[in-house]
Design a protein around this motif. Structure first.
Motif, PDB file in Angstrom:
ATOM      1  N   THR A 177     -23.773  67.363 -47.296  1.00  0.00           N
ATOM      2  CA  THR A 177     -23.156  65.990 -47.041  1.00  0.00           C
ATOM      3  C   THR A 177     -22.997  65.116 -48.449  1.00  0.00           C
ATOM      4  OG1 THR A 177     -23.688  65.764 -44.642  1.00  0.00           O
ATOM      5  CG2 THR A 177     -22.748  64.053 -45.593  1.00  0.00           C
ATOM      6  N   ARG A 178     -21.694  64.708 -48.887  1.00  0.00           N
ATOM      7  CA  ARG A 178     -21.862  63.769 -49.950  1.00  0.00           C
ATOM      8  C   ARG A 178     -21.900  62.345 -49.549  1.00  0.00           C
ATOM      9  NH1 ARG A 178     -15.327  63.044 -51.427  1.00  0.00           N
ATOM     10  NH2 ARG A 178     -14.743  62.416 -49.482  1.00  0.00           N
ATOM     11  N   ARG A 179     -22.604  61.653 -50.468  1.00  0.00           N
ATOM     12  CA  ARG A 179     -22.585  60.409 -50.432  1.00  0.00           C
ATOM     13  C   ARG A 179     -21.498  59.457 -50.109  1.00  0.00           C
ATOM     14  NH1 ARG A 179     -26.960  57.255 -52.064  1.00  0.00           N
ATOM     15  NH2 ARG A 179     -25.712  55.669 -53.349  1.00  0.00           N
ATOM     16  N   VAL A 234     -18.680  56.854 -47.004  1.00  0.00           N
ATOM     17  CA  VAL A 234     -18.935  56.234 -45.849  1.00  0.00           C
ATOM     18  C   VAL A 234     -18.954  57.048 -44.441  1.00  0.00           C
ATOM     19  CG1 VAL A 234     -17.611  54.711 -44.250  1.00  0.00           C
ATOM     20  CG2 VAL A 234     -17.539  54.428 -46.974  1.00  0.00           C
ATOM     21  N   ARG A 235     -19.819  56.839 -43.517  1.00  0.00           N
ATOM     22  CA  ARG A 235     -19.973  57.687 -42.458  1.00  0.00           C
ATOM     23  C   ARG A 235     -19.006  57.269 -41.307  1.00  0.00           C
ATOM     24  NH1 ARG A 235     -25.185  56.923 -44.501  1.00  0.00           N
ATOM     25  NH2 ARG A 235     -25.571  55.058 -43.106  1.00  0.00           N
ATOM     26  N   GLU A 237     -19.523  52.065 -42.306  1.00  0.00           N
ATOM     27  CA  GLU A 237     -20.859  52.237 -42.084  1.00  0.00           C
ATOM     28  C   GLU A 237     -21.296  53.067 -43.500  1.00  0.00           C
ATOM     29  OE1 GLU A 237     -24.541  54.073 -39.251  1.00  0.00           O
ATOM     30  OE2 GLU A 237     -22.211  54.812 -39.089  1.00  0.00           O
ATOM     31  N   THR A 238     -21.826  52.619 -44.316  1.00  0.00           N
ATOM     32  CA  THR A 238     -22.175  53.076 -45.670  1.00  0.00           C
ATOM     33  C   THR A 238     -23.615  53.196 -45.872  1.00  0.00           C
ATOM     34  OG1 THR A 238     -23.048  51.042 -47.050  1.00  0.00           O
ATOM     35  CG2 THR A 238     -20.374  51.575 -46.619  1.00  0.00           C
ATOM     36  N   ASP A 239     -24.164  53.753 -46.709  1.00  0.00           N
ATOM     37  CA  ASP A 239     -25.746  54.328 -46.843  1.00  0.00           C
ATOM     38  C   ASP A 239     -26.429  52.900 -47.178  1.00  0.00           C
ATOM     39  OD1 ASP A 239     -24.992  56.838 -46.929  1.00  0.00           O
ATOM     40  OD2 ASP A 239     -25.004  57.139 -49.106  1.00  0.00           O
ATOM     41  N   ASP A 240     -25.640  51.946 -47.577  1.00  0.00           N
ATOM     42  CA  ASP A 240     -26.110  50.620 -47.939  1.00  0.00           C
ATOM     43  C   ASP A 240     -26.340  49.772 -46.770  1.00  0.00           C
ATOM     44  OD1 ASP A 240     -26.779  51.280 -50.433  1.00  0.00           O
ATOM     45  OD2 ASP A 240     -25.008  50.224 -51.182  1.00  0.00           O
ATOM     46  N   ALA A 272     -19.895  49.482 -52.444  1.00  0.00           N
ATOM     47  CA  ALA A 272     -21.038  50.424 -52.016  1.00  0.00           C
ATOM     48  C   ALA A 272     -20.682  51.761 -52.025  1.00  0.00           C
ATOM     49  CB  ALA A 272     -21.199  50.080 -50.390  1.00  0.00           C
ATOM     50  N   PRO A 273     -21.775  52.736 -51.805  1.00  0.00           N
ATOM     51  CA  PRO A 273     -21.365  54.356 -51.853  1.00  0.00           C
ATOM     52  C   PRO A 273     -20.106  54.629 -50.998  1.00  0.00           C
ATOM     53  CG  PRO A 273     -23.906  53.902 -51.552  1.00  0.00           C
ATOM     54  CD  PRO A 273     -23.253  52.684 -51.392  1.00  0.00           C
ATOM     55  N   ALA A 305     -17.763  60.460 -46.024  1.00  0.00           N
ATOM     56  CA  ALA A 305     -19.044  61.171 -46.335  1.00  0.00           C
ATOM     57  C   ALA A 305     -18.594  62.714 -45.824  1.00  0.00           C
ATOM     58  CB  ALA A 305     -20.330  60.922 -45.687  1.00  0.00           C
TER      59      ALA A 305
END
Length: 265
Positions: free
Chosen positions: A2-4, A6-7, A44-47, A170-171, A193
């Protein structure tokens, strides 16, 4: 792998605006009217949870004296979706509390985008283009006539994060400068993502016809209407290069359909 990125992408409906179509499309007959959605996007991001745009300041609509002061024209009538605060209620409807939001970005300072900043003053960083904030705080008499209300954002508690052009927020989330509608308008490219993504035009292109027919924005600040076409074309190029969906900011067909399509994803 899975790439960095937004989920989850959760479009929000924060109100409606009854207005002449010419506000969105330059040259449209003033007598033609459209009921446009007021949109927000929760990512929803990694941050953490990043919110794009915040809707209206409800106090300016619900208090009769303030409404007369800030919205005197019968040709433009904002509508709230219910009796409560639209933003916390829209977030709760997708299972996110206001306190869960870790950062905010506003496309620009018009009242239907920046009015909810009161919920975040002193709490989270707020991303904006430097040119937009400088214009909003300039004190020029025409600023308020542009439906940019200083009361919405002139708060020393706001933790502004200023950009001078394109910037990763953000990522998987990049703000891209699309000035014209306002001096520091920004749109957003969202990389998912799982692959794919979206380009949110915001008010660089209110309606589908702004994009498909390359119709200039109905309102612009400091530039002729034709100058709003280059930001539209830039967004079209970005979307085409990436294979992403380009989402207009206020389309009354596209936005409700997007909300329904992405609900629960």
């Amino acid at each position: 792998m899975t790439r960095r990125g937004v989920r989850r992408v959760l479009p929000l409906l924060l109100g409606w605006e009854d207005l002449p179509r010419s506000v969105s499309v330059h040259g449209a007959p003033y007598t033609e009217r459209v009921r446009e959605p007021v949109a927000g996007v929760l990512l929803e991001t990694d941050d953490g949870w990043l919110l794009l745009d915040t809707g209206f300041n409800t106090a300016l609509l619900r208090d009769p004296a303030l409404r007369r002061r800030y919205y005197p024209s019968p040709s433009y009538q904002p509508e709230l979706p219910g009796p409560g605060e639209p933003l916390p209620e829209a977030l709760a409807a997708v299972g996110v509390a206001l306190e869960d939001v870790t950062a905010v970005a506003v496309s620009h300072l018009h009242a239907d985008h920046a009015g909810g900043l009161k919920h975040f003053a002193g709490r989270v960083p707020v991303h904006i283009q430097r040119a937009e904030l400088e214009y909003g705080l300039s004190g020029r008499p025409e600023v308020e006539r542009q439906t940019i209300f200083r009361v919405d954002f002139d708060d020393p508690r706001i933790d502004w994060r200023l950009a001078d052009g394109d910037r990763e927020l953000a990522p998987g989330v990049t703000a891209v400068l699309t000035a014209g509608h306002t001096p520091g308008h920004q749109s957003f490219v969202v990389d998912l993502a799982r692959g794919g993504g979206y380009v949110f035009a915001c008010d660089a292109a209110d309606l589908t016809e702004n994009i498909t027919e390359e119709r200039p924005a109905g309102t612009s600040v400091g530039v002729p209407p034709e100058a709003t076409l280059e930001p539209i074309r830039r967004l079209k190029r970005l979307a085409e290069e990436k294979g992403y969906e380009l989402v207009p900011g206020h389309d009354p067909v596209v936005w409700p359909e997007l909300i329904e399509r992405l609900a629960g994803t």
